[in-house]
Design a protein around this motif. Structure first.
Motif, PDB file in Angstrom:
ATOM      1  N   CYS A 155       0.857  -1.255  -0.002  1.00  0.00           N
ATOM      2  CA  CYS A 155       0.278   0.005  -0.206  1.00  0.00           C
ATOM      3  C   CYS A 155       0.948   1.073  -0.237  1.00  0.00           C
ATOM      4  O   CYS A 155       2.187   1.126   0.788  1.00  0.00           O
ATOM      5  N   VAL A 156       0.486   2.185  -0.816  1.00  0.00           N
ATOM      6  CA  VAL A 156       1.360   2.985  -0.695  1.00  0.00           C
ATOM      7  C   VAL A 156      -0.068   4.357  -0.914  1.00  0.00           C
ATOM      8  O   VAL A 156       0.098   5.926  -0.912  1.00  0.00           O
ATOM      9  N   ALA A 157      -0.606   4.488   0.308  1.00  0.00           N
ATOM     10  CA  ALA A 157      -1.904   5.304   0.155  1.00  0.00           C
ATOM     11  C   ALA A 157      -1.481   6.705   1.358  1.00  0.00           C
ATOM     12  O   ALA A 157      -0.723   5.997   2.508  1.00  0.00           O
ATOM     13  N   VAL A 158      -2.590   7.516   0.890  1.00  0.00           N
ATOM     14  CA  VAL A 158      -1.371   8.557   2.470  1.00  0.00           C
ATOM     15  C   VAL A 158      -3.260   8.680   3.144  1.00  0.00           C
ATOM     16  O   VAL A 158      -4.174   8.742   3.097  1.00  0.00           O
ATOM     17  N   HIS A 159      -2.765   8.930   4.588  1.00  0.00           N
ATOM     18  CA  HIS A 159      -3.608  10.012   5.440  1.00  0.00           C
ATOM     19  C   HIS A 159      -4.515  10.862   4.602  1.00  0.00           C
ATOM     20  O   HIS A 159      -3.968  11.817   4.452  1.00  0.00           O
ATOM     21  N   PRO A 160      -6.084  11.118   4.912  1.00  0.00           N
ATOM     22  CA  PRO A 160      -6.616  12.514   4.215  1.00  0.00           C
ATOM     23  C   PRO A 160      -6.882  12.875   5.095  1.00  0.00           C
ATOM     24  O   PRO A 160      -7.327  14.213   4.734  1.00  0.00           O
ATOM     25  N   SER A 161      -6.512  13.168   6.697  1.00  0.00           N
ATOM     26  CA  SER A 161      -6.956  14.362   7.677  1.00  0.00           C
ATOM     27  C   SER A 161      -5.758  15.278   7.736  1.00  0.00           C
ATOM     28  O   SER A 161      -4.495  15.078   7.785  1.00  0.00           O
ATOM     29  N   ASP A 162      -6.670  16.646   7.941  1.00  0.00           N
ATOM     30  CA  ASP A 162      -5.641  17.798   7.907  1.00  0.00           C
ATOM     31  C   ASP A 162      -5.615  17.753   9.687  1.00  0.00           C
ATOM     32  O   ASP A 162      -4.250  18.083  10.467  1.00  0.00           O
ATOM     33  N   MET A 163      -6.568  17.891  10.428  1.00  0.00           N
ATOM     34  CA  MET A 163      -6.361  17.684  11.764  1.00  0.00           C
ATOM     35  C   MET A 163      -6.082  16.597  12.861  1.00  0.00           C
ATOM     36  O   MET A 163      -5.066  17.144  13.158  1.00  0.00           O
ATOM     37  N   CYS A 164      -5.615  15.880  12.010  1.00  0.00           N
ATOM     38  CA  CYS A 164      -4.758  15.143  12.457  1.00  0.00           C
ATOM     39  C   CYS A 164      -2.522  15.355  12.628  1.00  0.00           C
ATOM     40  O   CYS A 164      -2.304  14.662  13.115  1.00  0.00           O
ATOM     41  N   ILE A 165      -3.616  16.099  12.252  1.00  0.00           N
ATOM     42  CA  ILE A 165      -1.488  16.489  11.447  1.00  0.00           C
ATOM     43  C   ILE A 165      -0.768  17.069  12.595  1.00  0.00           C
ATOM     44  O   ILE A 165       0.020  16.898  13.543  1.00  0.00           O
ATOM     45  N   PRO A 166      -1.573  18.551  12.428  1.00  0.00           N
ATOM     46  CA  PRO A 166      -1.601  18.746  14.432  1.00  0.00           C
ATOM     47  C   PRO A 166      -0.992  17.994  15.765  1.00  0.00           C
ATOM     48  O   PRO A 166      -0.348  17.931  16.632  1.00  0.00           O
TER      49      PRO A 166
END
Length: 338
Positions: A155-166
Protein backbone atom coordinates in the motif's frame (compact mmCIF):
# COMPACT_ATOMS: atom_id res chain seq x y z
CA UNK A 1 -26.24 -0.44 0.10
CA UNK A 2 -27.06 -3.64 1.94
CA UNK A 3 -29.67 -3.58 4.73
CA UNK A 4 -28.55 -3.07 8.33
CA UNK A 5 -30.16 -2.40 11.68
CA UNK A 6 -30.06 1.03 13.34
CA UNK A 7 -30.11 1.81 17.05
CA UNK A 8 -29.47 4.95 19.06
CA UNK A 9 -27.20 4.68 22.09
CA UNK A 10 -28.16 6.42 25.32
CA UNK A 11 -24.73 6.23 26.96
CA UNK A 12 -21.20 5.04 26.24
CA UNK A 13 -21.92 1.77 28.06
CA UNK A 14 -25.12 1.37 26.05
CA UNK A 15 -23.21 1.94 22.80
CA UNK A 16 -20.67 -0.74 23.70
CA UNK A 17 -23.47 -3.18 24.53
CA UNK A 18 -25.42 -2.48 21.33
CA UNK A 19 -22.55 -2.87 18.84
CA UNK A 20 -22.48 -6.31 17.15
CA UNK A 21 -19.26 -7.79 15.67
CA UNK A 22 -19.88 -6.40 12.17
CA UNK A 23 -21.40 -3.11 13.33
CA UNK A 24 -20.12 0.45 13.32
CA UNK A 25 -20.60 3.59 15.37
CA UNK A 26 -22.21 6.55 13.59
CA UNK A 27 -21.67 10.18 14.59
CA UNK A 28 -21.43 12.84 11.87
CA UNK A 29 -21.18 10.16 9.18
CA UNK A 30 -19.35 12.38 6.70
CA UNK A 31 -16.98 9.56 5.71
CA UNK A 32 -18.75 6.36 6.77
CA UNK A 33 -22.03 7.08 4.99
CA UNK A 34 -20.20 7.75 1.72
CA UNK A 35 -18.45 4.39 2.01
CA UNK A 36 -21.72 2.59 2.69
CA UNK A 37 -23.30 4.18 -0.36
CA UNK A 38 -20.33 3.35 -2.58
CA UNK A 39 -20.21 -0.25 -1.37
CA UNK A 40 -16.71 0.17 0.03
CA UNK A 41 -17.96 -0.96 3.41
CA UNK A 42 -20.80 -3.15 4.62
CA UNK A 43 -22.15 -3.31 8.16
CA UNK A 44 -24.69 -5.43 9.96
CA UNK A 45 -25.71 -2.54 12.23
CA UNK A 46 -25.17 1.14 12.90
CA UNK A 47 -25.16 2.39 16.48
CA UNK A 48 -25.87 6.12 16.57
CA UNK A 49 -23.66 7.80 19.19
CA UNK A 50 -24.32 11.37 18.04
CA UNK A 51 -26.40 12.28 21.10
CA UNK A 52 -23.94 11.12 23.76
CA UNK A 53 -22.55 13.64 26.21
CA UNK A 54 -19.15 13.95 24.54
CA UNK A 55 -19.40 17.50 23.21
CA UNK A 56 -17.34 19.48 25.72
CA UNK A 57 -13.94 21.12 25.47
CA UNK A 58 -12.69 21.33 29.04
CA UNK A 59 -9.41 22.26 30.79
CA UNK A 60 -7.48 19.41 32.41
CA UNK A 61 -5.86 19.70 35.85
CA UNK A 62 -2.37 19.70 34.30
CA UNK A 63 -3.21 22.68 32.07
CA UNK A 64 -4.04 20.69 28.95
CA UNK A 65 -7.43 20.34 27.26
CA UNK A 66 -9.84 17.47 26.86
CA UNK A 67 -11.84 17.56 23.62
CA UNK A 68 -14.92 15.36 23.55
CA UNK A 69 -15.15 12.93 20.63
CA UNK A 70 -18.41 14.51 19.45
CA UNK A 71 -17.14 18.08 19.35
CA UNK A 72 -17.84 19.33 15.83
CA UNK A 73 -14.81 20.35 13.80
CA UNK A 74 -16.15 23.87 13.35
CA UNK A 75 -16.67 24.25 17.12
CA UNK A 76 -13.14 23.11 17.91
CA UNK A 77 -11.61 25.48 15.37
CA UNK A 78 -13.58 28.39 16.85
CA UNK A 79 -12.93 27.60 20.52
CA UNK A 80 -10.91 30.42 22.16
CA UNK A 81 -8.62 28.07 24.11
CA UNK A 82 -7.80 26.07 20.98
CA UNK A 83 -7.06 29.26 19.04
CA UNK A 84 -4.95 30.67 21.85
CA UNK A 85 -2.99 27.60 22.97
CA UNK A 86 -2.91 25.44 19.81
CA UNK A 87 -3.39 27.74 16.80
CA UNK A 88 -2.01 25.21 14.31
CA UNK A 89 -4.87 22.88 15.24
CA UNK A 90 -7.50 25.53 14.53
CA UNK A 91 -5.78 26.42 11.25
CA UNK A 92 -5.61 22.78 10.16
CA UNK A 93 -9.32 22.22 10.77
CA UNK A 94 -10.24 25.36 8.81
CA UNK A 95 -8.03 24.16 5.94
CA UNK A 96 -9.97 20.90 5.69
CA UNK A 97 -13.23 20.06 3.94
CA UNK A 98 -15.97 22.68 3.56
CA UNK A 99 -17.90 24.71 6.10
CA UNK A 100 -20.89 22.41 5.78
CA UNK A 101 -18.81 19.29 6.39
CA UNK A 102 -16.99 20.88 9.34
CA UNK A 103 -20.38 21.59 10.89
CA UNK A 104 -21.20 17.86 10.76
CA UNK A 105 -17.83 16.14 11.19
CA UNK A 106 -16.71 15.20 14.70
CA UNK A 107 -13.36 14.98 16.44
CA UNK A 108 -13.54 11.20 16.81
CA UNK A 109 -14.76 10.70 13.27
CA UNK A 110 -11.94 12.80 11.86
CA UNK A 111 -9.42 10.41 13.41
CA UNK A 112 -11.10 7.49 11.64
CA UNK A 113 -11.11 8.91 8.10
CA UNK A 114 -10.01 6.44 5.49
CA UNK A 115 -7.74 7.23 2.56
CA UNK A 116 -8.97 9.09 -0.51
CA UNK A 117 -6.76 6.99 -2.82
CA UNK A 118 -8.64 6.78 -6.12
CA UNK A 119 -8.22 3.00 -6.25
CA UNK A 120 -9.60 2.51 -2.75
CA UNK A 121 -12.83 4.16 -3.89
CA UNK A 122 -12.97 2.30 -7.22
CA UNK A 123 -14.63 -1.07 -6.71
CA UNK A 124 -13.35 -2.27 -10.10
CA UNK A 125 -9.68 -1.88 -9.10
CA UNK A 126 -7.61 -4.20 -6.88
CA UNK A 127 -6.89 -2.61 -3.50
CA UNK A 128 -5.26 -4.28 -0.51
CA UNK A 129 -6.75 -1.71 1.82
CA UNK A 130 -10.29 -2.48 0.66
CA UNK A 131 -9.80 -6.19 -0.09
CA UNK A 132 -6.63 -7.65 1.46
CA UNK A 133 -4.57 -9.79 -0.87
CA UNK A 134 -5.89 -8.36 -4.15
CA UNK A 135 -2.92 -6.05 -4.83
CA UNK A 136 -2.18 -2.33 -4.84
CA UNK A 137 -3.21 -0.62 -8.07
CA UNK A 138 -1.59 2.69 -7.09
CA UNK A 139 1.97 1.32 -7.11
CA UNK A 140 2.01 0.95 -10.90
CA UNK A 141 -1.00 3.16 -11.65
CA UNK A 142 -1.84 6.83 -11.17
CA UNK A 143 0.69 7.84 -8.54
CA UNK A 144 0.47 11.60 -8.11
CA UNK A 145 -0.96 11.35 -4.60
CA UNK A 146 1.06 8.36 -3.40
CA UNK A 147 2.86 8.38 -0.05
CA UNK A 148 6.56 9.18 0.28
CA UNK A 149 7.40 7.69 3.67
CA UNK A 150 6.51 4.51 5.51
CA UNK A 151 5.17 2.77 2.40
CA UNK A 152 5.16 -0.96 1.76
CA UNK A 153 4.76 -3.25 -1.24
CA UNK A 154 1.14 -3.64 -0.17
CA UNK A 155 0.00 0.00 0.00
CA UNK A 156 1.16 3.52 -0.86
CA UNK A 157 -1.98 5.42 0.16
CA UNK A 158 -1.81 8.60 2.26
CA UNK A 159 -3.78 9.60 5.34
CA UNK A 160 -6.33 12.28 4.37
CA UNK A 161 -6.90 14.26 7.57
CA UNK A 162 -5.72 17.83 8.17
CA UNK A 163 -6.68 17.87 11.87
CA UNK A 164 -4.57 14.80 12.64
CA UNK A 165 -1.30 16.39 11.50
CA UNK A 166 -1.07 18.94 14.34
CA UNK A 167 -2.39 16.34 16.78
CA UNK A 168 0.64 14.22 15.90
CA UNK A 169 2.96 17.18 16.49
CA UNK A 170 1.25 18.01 19.79
CA UNK A 171 1.72 14.58 21.39
CA UNK A 172 -2.02 14.29 21.87
CA UNK A 173 -3.64 11.18 23.33
CA UNK A 174 -6.78 9.38 22.17
CA UNK A 175 -9.09 8.22 24.96
CA UNK A 176 -11.17 5.15 24.11
CA UNK A 177 -13.69 3.03 25.95
CA UNK A 178 -14.20 -0.69 25.43
CA UNK A 179 -15.58 -3.71 27.18
CA UNK A 180 -12.29 -3.97 29.05
CA UNK A 181 -12.50 -0.37 30.29
CA UNK A 182 -10.93 2.92 29.26
CA UNK A 183 -7.42 3.42 27.88
CA UNK A 184 -5.31 6.27 26.54
CA UNK A 185 -3.46 5.73 23.27
CA UNK A 186 -0.55 8.08 22.46
CA UNK A 187 -1.41 9.73 19.16
CA UNK A 188 1.71 8.39 17.48
CA UNK A 189 0.52 4.86 18.24
CA UNK A 190 -3.09 5.36 17.20
CA UNK A 191 -2.68 5.12 13.41
CA UNK A 192 -0.71 2.38 11.65
CA UNK A 193 1.71 2.23 8.75
CA UNK A 194 0.56 -0.21 6.06
CA UNK A 195 3.10 -3.03 6.43
CA UNK A 196 1.39 -6.20 5.26
CA UNK A 197 -1.98 -5.23 6.83
CA UNK A 198 -2.97 -1.98 5.10
CA UNK A 199 -6.66 -2.68 5.74
CA UNK A 200 -6.02 -1.89 9.43
CA UNK A 201 -5.88 1.89 9.78
CA UNK A 202 -5.67 2.14 13.57
CA UNK A 203 -4.79 0.18 16.68
CA UNK A 204 -8.31 0.33 18.05
CA UNK A 205 -9.53 -2.96 19.43
CA UNK A 206 -12.82 -4.47 18.29
CA UNK A 207 -15.80 -2.53 19.60
CA UNK A 208 -13.83 0.33 21.16
CA UNK A 209 -15.37 3.80 21.03
CA UNK A 210 -13.35 7.02 20.94
CA UNK A 211 -14.56 9.29 23.75
CA UNK A 212 -12.04 12.14 23.75
CA UNK A 213 -8.76 13.58 22.56
CA UNK A 214 -6.47 15.04 25.20
CA UNK A 215 -4.03 17.83 24.42
CA UNK A 216 -1.05 18.23 26.78
CA UNK A 217 0.05 21.55 28.24
CA UNK A 218 2.62 22.61 25.66
CA UNK A 219 3.80 26.24 25.79
CA UNK A 220 5.60 25.99 22.43
CA UNK A 221 2.26 25.19 20.74
CA UNK A 222 1.05 28.76 21.28
CA UNK A 223 3.59 29.79 18.61
CA UNK A 224 2.58 27.43 15.85
CA UNK A 225 1.02 27.29 12.42
CA UNK A 226 -0.27 24.91 9.76
CA UNK A 227 0.25 25.22 6.03
CA UNK A 228 -1.48 23.12 3.39
CA UNK A 229 -0.43 22.95 -0.24
CA UNK A 230 -3.25 21.80 -2.50
CA UNK A 231 -4.33 22.02 -6.11
CA UNK A 232 -7.08 24.54 -5.47
CA UNK A 233 -7.97 26.86 -2.60
CA UNK A 234 -11.42 25.37 -2.13
CA UNK A 235 -12.25 21.89 -0.82
CA UNK A 236 -9.23 19.72 -1.71
CA UNK A 237 -6.95 17.27 0.07
CA UNK A 238 -3.31 18.12 0.74
CA UNK A 239 -0.55 17.41 -1.72
CA UNK A 240 1.67 18.11 1.28
CA UNK A 241 1.08 19.89 4.57
CA UNK A 242 3.16 21.00 7.53
CA UNK A 243 2.25 21.56 11.18
CA UNK A 244 5.00 23.30 13.13
CA UNK A 245 5.59 24.88 16.54
CA UNK A 246 8.83 26.61 17.40
CA UNK A 247 10.53 28.34 20.34
CA UNK A 248 13.77 30.20 19.66
CA UNK A 249 15.89 31.91 22.32
CA UNK A 250 19.13 33.69 21.61
CA UNK A 251 18.93 32.60 18.01
CA UNK A 252 18.92 28.91 18.98
CA UNK A 253 16.04 26.43 18.81
CA UNK A 254 14.88 25.48 22.30
CA UNK A 255 11.81 23.48 21.33
CA UNK A 256 10.28 22.35 18.06
CA UNK A 257 7.34 20.22 17.01
CA UNK A 258 7.00 19.20 13.37
CA UNK A 259 4.62 16.90 11.50
CA UNK A 260 3.81 16.32 7.83
CA UNK A 261 0.62 15.48 5.96
CA UNK A 262 0.03 14.15 2.44
CA UNK A 263 3.18 12.15 3.08
CA UNK A 264 2.41 8.77 4.62
CA UNK A 265 -0.24 6.22 5.53
CA UNK A 266 -0.47 7.96 8.94
CA UNK A 267 0.24 11.49 10.17
CA UNK A 268 4.03 11.72 9.98
CA UNK A 269 5.88 13.08 13.01
CA UNK A 270 9.22 14.42 11.81
CA UNK A 271 11.29 13.03 14.68
CA UNK A 272 14.60 13.07 12.79
CA UNK A 273 14.19 16.71 11.80
CA UNK A 274 13.21 17.72 15.34
CA UNK A 275 16.22 15.95 16.86
CA UNK A 276 18.56 17.51 14.29
CA UNK A 277 17.31 21.04 15.05
CA UNK A 278 17.08 21.16 18.84
CA UNK A 279 19.81 23.41 20.21
CA UNK A 280 20.94 24.47 16.73
CA UNK A 281 20.88 28.01 15.31
CA UNK A 282 17.54 28.83 13.72
CA UNK A 283 18.74 29.27 10.14
CA UNK A 284 17.26 28.35 6.79
CA UNK A 285 20.32 26.17 6.11
CA UNK A 286 19.73 24.14 9.26
CA UNK A 287 16.01 23.88 8.56
CA UNK A 288 16.71 22.61 5.06
CA UNK A 289 19.31 20.07 6.18
CA UNK A 290 17.03 18.70 8.91
CA UNK A 291 14.04 18.30 6.60
CA UNK A 292 16.22 16.69 3.94
CA UNK A 293 17.43 14.20 6.56
CA UNK A 294 13.80 13.41 7.42
CA UNK A 295 13.01 12.84 3.74
CA UNK A 296 16.16 10.87 2.96
CA UNK A 297 14.20 7.62 3.05
CA UNK A 298 11.44 8.83 0.73
CA UNK A 299 10.22 6.36 -1.85
CA UNK A 300 9.04 8.08 -5.02
CA UNK A 301 7.85 7.33 -8.51
CA UNK A 302 7.79 9.52 -11.61
CA UNK A 303 4.44 11.06 -10.70
CA UNK A 304 4.96 11.95 -7.03
CA UNK A 305 8.67 12.84 -6.90
CA UNK A 306 7.66 16.52 -6.99
CA UNK A 307 6.33 16.16 -3.45
CA UNK A 308 9.83 15.85 -1.96
CA UNK A 309 11.04 19.37 -2.88
CA UNK A 310 7.52 20.71 -2.33
CA UNK A 311 7.42 19.37 1.22
CA UNK A 312 11.00 20.45 1.94
CA UNK A 313 10.41 23.99 0.72
CA UNK A 314 7.08 24.26 2.52
CA UNK A 315 8.58 23.11 5.82
CA UNK A 316 11.53 25.49 5.55
CA UNK A 317 9.21 28.39 4.70
CA UNK A 318 6.92 27.61 7.63
CA UNK A 319 9.83 27.46 10.09
CA UNK A 320 11.28 30.70 8.74
CA UNK A 321 7.87 32.31 9.16
CA UNK A 322 7.69 31.19 12.79
CA UNK A 323 11.19 32.57 13.40
CA UNK A 324 10.26 35.93 11.95
CA UNK A 325 7.03 36.35 13.87
CA UNK A 326 5.13 36.62 10.61
CA UNK A 327 2.47 34.15 11.74
CA UNK A 328 0.96 36.51 14.31
CA UNK A 329 1.16 39.37 11.79
CA UNK A 330 -0.61 37.29 9.15
CA UNK A 331 -3.42 36.40 11.57
CA UNK A 332 -3.83 40.04 12.53
CA UNK A 333 -4.07 41.06 8.89
CA UNK A 334 -6.78 38.42 8.41
CA UNK A 335 -8.84 39.91 11.21
CA UNK A 336 -7.71 37.51 13.91
CA UNK A 337 -8.75 34.36 12.06
CA UNK A 338 -6.77 31.27 12.96
Amino acid sequence: MKPFTFERAQSVADALDKLPPQGAYLAGGTNLVDHLRLGIREVSALVDVSRLDLTEIAPLPDGGLRVGALVKNSDMAAHPLIRQRYPMLAEAILAGASGQIRNMATTGGNLLQRTRCVYFQDLTAPCNKREPGTGCSAIHGFGKYNALLGTSEHCVAVHPSDMCIPLAALDAAVVVEGKGGARRIPFGDFHRLPGDTPHLDTNLQAGELITAVELPPLPVAAHSTYRKVRERASYAFALVSVAAALRVEGGHIQDIRLAFGGTAHKPWRADKAEAALKGKPATAENFRAAVEAELSGASTGPENAFKVPMLRNTAVSVLEELCGGKTAQRRAEQGGEA
